[in-house]
Each structure stands twice: as structure tokens, then as C-alpha cells.
Design an enzyme around this catalytic site. Structure first.
Site, PDB file in Angstrom:
ATOM      1  N   TYR A   1       7.485 -49.135  14.138  1.00 37.69           N
ATOM      2  CA  TYR A   1       7.479 -49.833  13.887  1.00 37.69           C
ATOM      3  C   TYR A   1       6.589 -51.236  15.134  1.00 37.69           C
ATOM      4  CZ  TYR A   1       9.165 -55.001  13.744  1.00 37.69           C
ATOM      5  OH  TYR A   1       9.717 -55.869  13.783  1.00 37.69           O
TER       6      TYR A   1
ATOM      7  N   LYS B   1       2.267 -53.049  15.036  1.00 33.61           N
ATOM      8  CA  LYS B   1       2.685 -54.332  15.116  1.00 33.61           C
ATOM      9  C   LYS B   1       1.912 -54.676  15.608  1.00 33.61           C
ATOM     10  CE  LYS B   1       4.586 -57.981  13.046  1.00 33.61           C
ATOM     11  NZ  LYS B   1       4.977 -58.391  11.674  1.00 33.61           N
TER      12      LYS B   1
HETATM   13  N1  LIG Z   1      14.213 -59.255  11.490  1.00 34.52           N
HETATM   14  C1  LIG Z   1      14.043 -59.323  12.881  1.00 34.52           C
HETATM   15  O1  LIG Z   1      14.887 -59.057  13.801  1.00 34.52           O
HETATM   16  C2  LIG Z   1      12.738 -59.521  13.643  1.00 34.52           C
HETATM   17  C3  LIG Z   1      12.450 -59.536  14.926  1.00 34.52           C
HETATM   18  C4  LIG Z   1      11.513 -59.644  15.413  1.00 34.52           C
HETATM   19  C5  LIG Z   1       9.781 -60.175  14.386  1.00 34.52           C
HETATM   20  N2  LIG Z   1      10.514 -59.715  13.670  1.00 34.52           N
HETATM   21  C6  LIG Z   1       9.420 -60.242  12.564  1.00 34.52           C
HETATM   22  O2  LIG Z   1       9.284 -60.859  11.839  1.00 34.52           O
HETATM   23  C7  LIG Z   1       8.615 -60.781   9.994  1.00 34.52           C
HETATM   24  C8  LIG Z   1       9.877 -60.979   9.049  1.00 34.52           C
HETATM   25  O3  LIG Z   1      11.231 -60.045   9.481  1.00 34.52           O
HETATM   26  P1  LIG Z   1      11.732 -60.217   8.307  1.00 34.52           P
HETATM   27  O4  LIG Z   1      13.131 -59.450   9.074  1.00 34.52           O
HETATM   28  O5  LIG Z   1      11.977 -61.505   7.368  1.00 34.52           O
HETATM   29  O6  LIG Z   1      11.827 -58.720   7.361  1.00 34.52           O
HETATM   30  P2  LIG Z   1      12.268 -58.024   6.397  1.00 34.52           P
HETATM   31  O7  LIG Z   1      13.154 -59.156   5.611  1.00 34.52           O
HETATM   32  O8  LIG Z   1      12.412 -56.910   5.896  1.00 34.52           O
HETATM   33  O9  LIG Z   1      11.049 -59.230   5.131  1.00 34.52           O
HETATM   34  C9  LIG Z   1       9.906 -58.284   4.971  1.00 34.52           C
HETATM   35  C10 LIG Z   1       8.780 -58.790   4.371  1.00 34.52           C
HETATM   36  O10 LIG Z   1       7.700 -58.837   4.132  1.00 34.52           O
HETATM   37  C11 LIG Z   1       7.201 -57.974   2.417  1.00 34.52           C
HETATM   38  N3  LIG Z   1       6.178 -57.114   2.059  1.00 34.52           N
HETATM   39  C12 LIG Z   1       6.802 -56.078   2.587  1.00 34.52           C
HETATM   40  N4  LIG Z   1       5.417 -54.703   2.229  1.00 34.52           N
HETATM   41  C13 LIG Z   1       4.506 -56.271   1.907  1.00 34.52           C
HETATM   42  C14 LIG Z   1       3.598 -55.536   1.439  1.00 34.52           C
HETATM   43  N5  LIG Z   1       2.759 -54.534   1.021  1.00 34.52           N
HETATM   44  N6  LIG Z   1       2.985 -56.736   1.109  1.00 34.52           N
HETATM   45  C15 LIG Z   1       3.390 -58.049   0.950  1.00 34.52           C
HETATM   46  N7  LIG Z   1       4.295 -58.092   1.098  1.00 34.52           N
HETATM   47  C16 LIG Z   1       5.069 -57.240   1.813  1.00 34.52           C
HETATM   48  C17 LIG Z   1       8.630 -57.688   1.920  1.00 34.52           C
HETATM   49  O11 LIG Z   1       8.633 -57.678   0.553  1.00 34.52           O
HETATM   50  P3  LIG Z   1       9.828 -57.167  -0.439  1.00 34.52           P
HETATM   51  O12 LIG Z   1      10.663 -57.565  -0.626  1.00 34.52           O
HETATM   52  O13 LIG Z   1       8.734 -57.182  -1.488  1.00 34.52           O
HETATM   53  O14 LIG Z   1       9.971 -55.822   0.641  1.00 34.52           O
HETATM   54  C18 LIG Z   1       9.616 -59.086   2.281  1.00 34.52           C
HETATM   55  O15 LIG Z   1       9.283 -60.100   2.091  1.00 34.52           O
HETATM   56  C19 LIG Z   1       8.089 -59.865  10.331  1.00 34.52           C
HETATM   57  O16 LIG Z   1       6.927 -59.627  10.392  1.00 34.52           O
HETATM   58  C20 LIG Z   1       8.561 -58.853  11.250  1.00 34.52           C
HETATM   59  O17 LIG Z   1       7.763 -57.794  12.305  1.00 34.52           O
HETATM   60  C21 LIG Z   1      11.360 -59.846  12.777  1.00 34.52           C
END
Ligand SMILES: NC(=O)c1ccc[n+]([C@@H]2O[C@H](COP(=O)([O-])OP(=O)(O)OC[C@H]3O[C@@H](n4cnc5c(N)ncnc54)[C@H](OP(=O)(O)O)[C@@H]3O)[C@@H](O)[C@H]2O)c1
Length: 626
Positions: free
Chosen positions: A364, A368
């Protein structure tokens, strides 16, 4: 989904436990090819890794480790009691070989401290609301946890924002509209907006949110040509929040979304005639195995943490150079060469292997980081902001405290602990879990967006939104807070009786942790499957198999999570702090992201865990009095 068999239904004579503990210690080292790393601070084995850097994978382990695992609903209390399984598919935690000695003492601030800065006065502030008025945005990942919090905040604080094009993966346009309604518009997160707009809520939302059928893995983002032209002509800001957050995802899959996704979006960004900013949501853990205080520094193409950490030129020469294109080619060719039934497992292993060769802890964060490199390489005159949050947890205050979605990072552990299914974990007690609430991440994102969007200056700006330097949450303090919470507000078992939890045991060695898991598995199983223990006190073959599997799975997961539970870095957030300093008084109230001000006791006990129980557990196991 990976599972810990912690609740296995068998009984065993107490005298067996000592023996099995010893057995587990031997078992830890059973494979001669495993290499143990010593933690100088504790004189204990920390983790094992094959000499090639590949994590040993046990047969048939379907572990899925993710920052969010909403697709894996937590089983109900009743199910928990009967199945004997604990879904450890999303247990948090993985890390570095080097531990705390690299963190300069001056970099560490005690747990209880908070920042108390007197900010310079900027009466005009950044002008966040002013900037966003009338702006058109394209947002990916809007159906995800963070994307939703971002959209809610924009629509609540700047109702006269322009159109927000929301990329949604779906089979058809109709299905995309349906997802917009069911996964965004009608969710509880938007209840304040529902109250504000009353009857016209849906009309308001549909006038602002334009569903865009698309996929960052497809050429031209899978957007139909006319709509793509419209967006290219209209859009002022692109926010890429789409990602695959599974730690040990297949290499080809993770590369496609996390590395090539930003590349494809950046390619699209070049067509956008009035684009003012490209904002990438990344993660603080792209810093991989960096140690000590880690500055907010962009990645240039070809950089690798492994090379950065080696000082000798001779050694550097022996390390492979990171070539992103070659990695993509390698993943595709490896996939082609594999038999269908082996593809999933082998591609997972390849991702972890490549990540560790180049100095990242898992697939992951490695993919990234490569996404960031491509953005930097391609950006040209386009202003770029990269937001790197650490572990995002439930909202602190807005739109209301404790909202969250999915079974995220530390939460499976919290919940299994609360349910009495997990009483220990492999973690450095003095280590720090870097957590930030989702609303603070969103507020900082909007501040950075306005600052760099308004100036429109080409360049790349990194913001680490993290707590480990300014307000560290120490694991042993966290464990104490969990104990306090579940002792005063216990979970109820399927018969409505409170579940008493012991203080959580924190293990610094894999051997001790494995032994603990074995003992627990045998003890729990013993309550249900008494006939599986012979009169001589020997474990039946069945019990033995189940318990061994528990330990294998626990070890595999602990290995993956170890880079996080023994993380040797602290994320500097100077840029984020400076951003706060140029905000007006009013902006600091309405778009607060002072992580230094978080009282962890209050947040964990009164905000986060109650939010988890309400929104993720849907109130299961909580008596009405709670
Ligand atoms: N959660 C954390 O603790 C955390 C921490 C640091 C950074 N981040 C970053 O924050 C961002 C958001 O994270 P999150 O926690 O909100 O993740 P999440 O809940 O897993 O959401 C991921 C999103 O990406 C979409 N997605 C996945 N594959 C895709 C594709 N091929 N084309 C278009 N959309 C796609 C998903 O759509 P579907 O609903 O269709 O699957 C969903 O809307 C990410 O970039 C992650 O790396 C997260």
C-alpha cells in the site's frame, strides 16, 4: 478474510498450557531461513523476515489488511460467540526493524502535552470560504470514508460552491446515480445539511453533486468523452482521494490504483483549461522505513528509502534503483507468467517483496509513494498539494463527534479487545500510534487547497497531518484508556451479561505473542470442545490444527502490522502548523486542525470508541444504559 481462531471450542488440561507455550517458542524459529531481528531496547526478538525480505506466508492465509475494511462487517455478538472466529483481516499494525533509538529525544513530546502556540495574527486569513465560492471540483474516492467527510464539510460551509463532479465506479450511469444517493446523500453524516435544507435537501445535493461514471484504472478515467470535455473545461480543482488501502494487496492491483491512478488523473489534469490545483490525498506512511523526525519532503522519481538509509557508496551501488515503469512491467509480466490459481497469493507476495527491497513496509504505502513520484514528475506548471494524513479515525467535532465508517486501522483490535476476544497484541508499549481525526484532515485539506489554489503558483507542497511529534499517543497509554473505557462501559455478551476485560498485554516479542495466542486459543476452545481433549490430557488433532492455524495467522498479521506498532519515525508537521498560523481567528474556529490540542483521553473514551460502537457496531453489544 483472514481470521484469528481465538475462540475455538475445545477444552484442555491446564498442564498442557506450559508445554504448548514452549512449543510455540520453538515454533517461532522453526524455519531455518527465518531471520530474527533483535530489539536492543528490550533484548527480545522483534520480528522475523526471510533473508530476501519476504514475509513468510502460511498456506491458505487470506489476510486482508487495510486502513479501512468496510466490506468486512464485524460479526454480531451472537455470531462472535458461536463461530469461534475473530476476523483479524484488518488488524492494524506493522513496522520497522529499527526502533526508538533513532528518534532523537528532543523530537519526542510527552503524551500529555499539547501545543499552546500563540499564533501570529492574519486577520484576512487564507480566505478558505472566499476561495471555494463558485469553484468547480472533481473528486475521486468520494464514496470512501474521507471523501464523504470532505464533501459534507464543503457543502455545509460553502453552500455556494460550484458543481462537484463526483467520480463513482459503477456498471452504468444509473447505477452511479444510485450510489450517489444511497452512499452519500442519505448517509447519517449529512444529517446537519438535511436539517439546514429541510424539504429542499435532496434538490440542493443533486444540484451540487454531479455523479461521474468513472474509474482511475481505465484510460481516460473511463469517463464518457462529452462529460470528460465538460469537466476539462469547467474544473478548478482536482482532488484524488481514490485508493486501494489494503496493506498486502496484489501488486498489480495496488499499482493500477495507487500509482497509475494519479498518473492517469494528472494526464487528465493537463487537459483542464482553468485548473488551479491538483490535490493528492496520500499517507504519512509513504515515508516507509525512515526513522526519527520525518520532514514534509516530496519524492522525486527514482528515490528509494532503502538507498537513502544506506550511507556507504559501495552498499548503495548494490541496491537496485527504483524504476516505476519497470515495476509496472514486472507486475504485469509476473501476472502473465503465473497459473490462474496462484495469481492472487503470488502477486500479494510480490508486492510485499518489492516494497521491502526498496525500504517500504508494505505494498500500500510503496505504491502510494510511487504515485507521489509520478505526480511530481508530471506536474509541470500545475500547482500540486499533497496531503499526507497518518491514521485517520472518527470525527473529532464536525459535523458531529465520533462519525466513522468501516472497520479501520486500530479499530478491529479495540473491538475484539472490548468483546474479550483479544487480550494482547504485538506492539512497542512506548511506541506511538499516529492518529488524526477525519474532520481535522478535511479542514487542513481545505486550508491547503485554498492557499495554493488561490496563488496558482506552480510547485509541490507537502502537508503531513499527524500527531506523533506534537501530541503523541503512546501505545501503553492507549491500552490504559481502552481498559478504562471497557471497564466502565462493558460490552454485553449474547446473554446480556457484561464482558469483563483484563488490562491489555503488550508484547515486544513475536515469540511471547505467539505463545499468548496459543494459550488463549486453547483456553477459549476448551470451554466448548471438552471432548477434544483426551483423558491423557493430549490435544486432539482437530484442536491442535485449529490452534496452530490461529498462531500462524496471528504471526502473519503481526508481521504485516509490525511496521506500524514499532514504527521508528515521527511525522513532522511544520508545514501544517504554518498553514494554521496564517489562518484568521474565524478560520481557526471553523476549519480547526490543531492536533496538538486533542485530549486523547477524551477523544478515545468519549468520542472515538462510542462512535465506533454506534456507527460501526450499530449499537450491538451495548446496553441501553450506555
Ligand atoms: N483511512 C485512513 O486511515 C487513511 C490514512 C492516510 C491516508 N489515507 C488516504 O486517504 C484517501 C481516502 O482513504 P479512505 O479511508 O477514504 O479510503 P476508502 O474509504 O477505502 O475509500 C477509497 C475510495 O477510493 C475509491 N476507489 C477505489 N478504487 C477506485 C478506482 N479504481 N477508481 C475510482 N475510485 C476508486 C473507492 O470507491 P468504491 O467505493 O467504489 O470502492 C472509495 O471511494 C486514500 O487516498 C488513502 O490512501 C487514508
Amino acid at each position: 478474510m483472514g481470521a484469528f481462531f481465538l475462540n475455538n471450542p475445545i477444552s484442555v488440561a491446564p498442564n498442557l498450557l506450559t508445554k504448548t507455550s514452549n512449543f510455540m517458542c520453538d515454533w517461532c524459529c522453526i524455519d531455518g531461513s527465518l531471520m530474527w531481528k533483535k530489539n536492543k531496547n528490550k533484548n527480545m526478538v522483534l520480528y522475523c523476515q526471510s533473508s530476501s525480505g519476504i514475509v513468510k506466508t502460511s498456506n491458505g492465509l487470506p489476510a486482508i489488511l487495510t486502513e479501512r475494511s468496510s466490506s468486512s462487517p464485524i460479526p454480531s455478538m451472537a455470531a462472535d460467540q458461536s463461530s469461534g472466529l475473530i476476523d483479524a483481516g484488518s488488524l492494524v499494525l506493522s513496522p520497522n526493524s529499527k526502533i526508538q533509538e533513532d528518534v532523537a529525544a528532543k523530537d519526542l513530546v510527552p503524551y500529555s502535552s499539547t501545543t499552546n502556540k500563540s499564533f501570529m495574527e492574519f486577520p484576512e486569513g487564507i480566505g478558505i470560504v472566499r476561495f471555494l465560492k463558485g469553484k468547480q471540483l472533481l473528486i475521486t474516492g468520494a464514496t470512501g470514508f474521507l471523501g464523504k467527510v470532505l464533501i459534507e464539510k464543503i457543502l455545509r460551509t460553502v453552500p455556494d460552491v460550484g458543481k462537484i463532479y463526483v467520480m463513482i465506479k459503477a456498471k452504468s450511469k444509473e447505477a452511479a446515480v444510485e450510489r450517489l444517493k444511497s452512499e452519500i446523500i442519505t448517509t447519517q453524516l449529512f444529517k446537519c445539511l438535511q436539517q439546514t435544507h429541510g424539504q429542499s435537501y435532496k434538490t440542493f445535493m443533486l444540484s451540487k453533486l454531479i455523479p461521474v461514471l468513472g474509474n482511475v484504472c481505465e484510460s481516460n478515467l473511463g469517463i464518457e468523452p462529452d462529460l470528460a470535455d465538460e469537466i476539462a473545461n469547467e474544473v478548478d480543482i482536482i482532488v484524488n482521494s481514490a485508493a486501494n488501502t489494503t496493506f498486502d494487496e496484489r501488486y498489480d492491483v495496488a499499482l493500477d490504483i495507487n500509482t497509475q491512478g494519479p498518473y492517469r488523473l494528472m494526464t487528465f489534469a493537463k487537459r483542464c483549461t482553468k485548473l488551479q490545483l491538483f490535490l493528492q490525498v496520500s499517507t504519512a506512511y509513504v515515508n516507509g522505513q525512515r526513522q526519527g523526525r520525518i520532514l514534509e519532503k516530496p519524492f522525486c522519481i527514482g528515490e528509494s528509502i532503502a538507498r537513502e538509509r544506506v550511507t556507504s557508496e559501495i552498499l548503495t551501488g548494490s541496491l537496485p534503483v527504483l524504476d516505476v515503469k519497470a515495476e509496472i512491467k514486472l507486475a504485469l509480466e509476473s501476472r502473465e507468467a503465473l497459473q490462474e490459481n496462484l495469481v492472487a497469493q503470488k502477486m500479494k507476495e510480490l508486492g510485499l517483496e518489492r516494497a521491502r527491497i526498496f525500504g517500504w513496509q508494505d505494498t500500500y504505502v510503496f505504491t502510494k509513494a510511487m504515485g507521489e513520484m509520478l505526480i511530481d514528475n508530471m506536474r509541470g506548471e500545475i500547482p500540486v498539494a499533497i496531503i499526507r494524513p497518518s491514521v485517520i479515525e472518527s470525527t473529532y467535532k464536525e459535523p458531529f463527534p465520533g462519525w466513522m465508517e468501516g472497520n479501520r486501522m486500530m479499530d478491529p483490535i479495540v473491538l475484539y479487545y472490548g468483546k474479550g476476544q483479544l487480550t494482547g497484541f504485538l506492539v512497542d508499549p512506548e511506541g506511538v500510534l499516529d492518529v488524526v481525526p477525519a474532520d481535522m484532515v478535511v479542514n487542513a485539506t481545505l486550508a491547503a487547497m485554498a492557499k495554493h489554489g488561490a496563488t496558482g503558483k506552480p510547485g509541490i507542497n507537502i502537508y503531513q497531518i499527524a500527531s506523533s511529534v506534537v501530541n503523541p499517543l503512546v501505545f501503553q497509554d492507549l491500552a490504559g484508556l481502552l481498559f478504562e473505557h471497557f471497564s466502565s462501559s462493558p460490552y454485553m455478551d449474547s446473554r446480556g451479561r457484561p464482558i469483563q476485560v483484563p488490562k491489555m498485554k503488550l508484547f515486544s516479542s513475536m515469540c511471547d505473542f505467539s505463545s499468548h495466542i496459543w494459550t488463549e486459543a486453547v483456553q477459549r476452545s476448551g470451554r466448548v470442545l471438552a471432548p477434544d481433549v483426551s483423558s491423557q490430557g493430549k490435544l486432539s488433532k482437530r484442536l491442535d490444527t485449529i490452534c496452530r492455524k490461529s498462531v500462524e495467522q496471528a504471526k502473519y498479521l503481526a508481521n504485516i502490522y509490525e511496521p506500524y506498532t514499532f514504527y521508528g519515525g515521527r511525522f513532522d508537521n511544520s508545514n501544517t502548523q504554518k498553514l494554521m498560523e496564517v489562518m484568521s481567528e474565524e478560520e481557526r474556529r471553523s476549519f480547526a486542525f490543531d492536533v496538538g490540542s486533542i485530549d486523547w483521553r477524551d477523544y478515545i473514551s468519549n468520542v472515538h470508541i462510542p462512535g465506533l460502537r454506534r456507527h460501526v457496531m450499530k449499537g450491538r453489544g451495548t446496553c441501553t444504559a450506555n
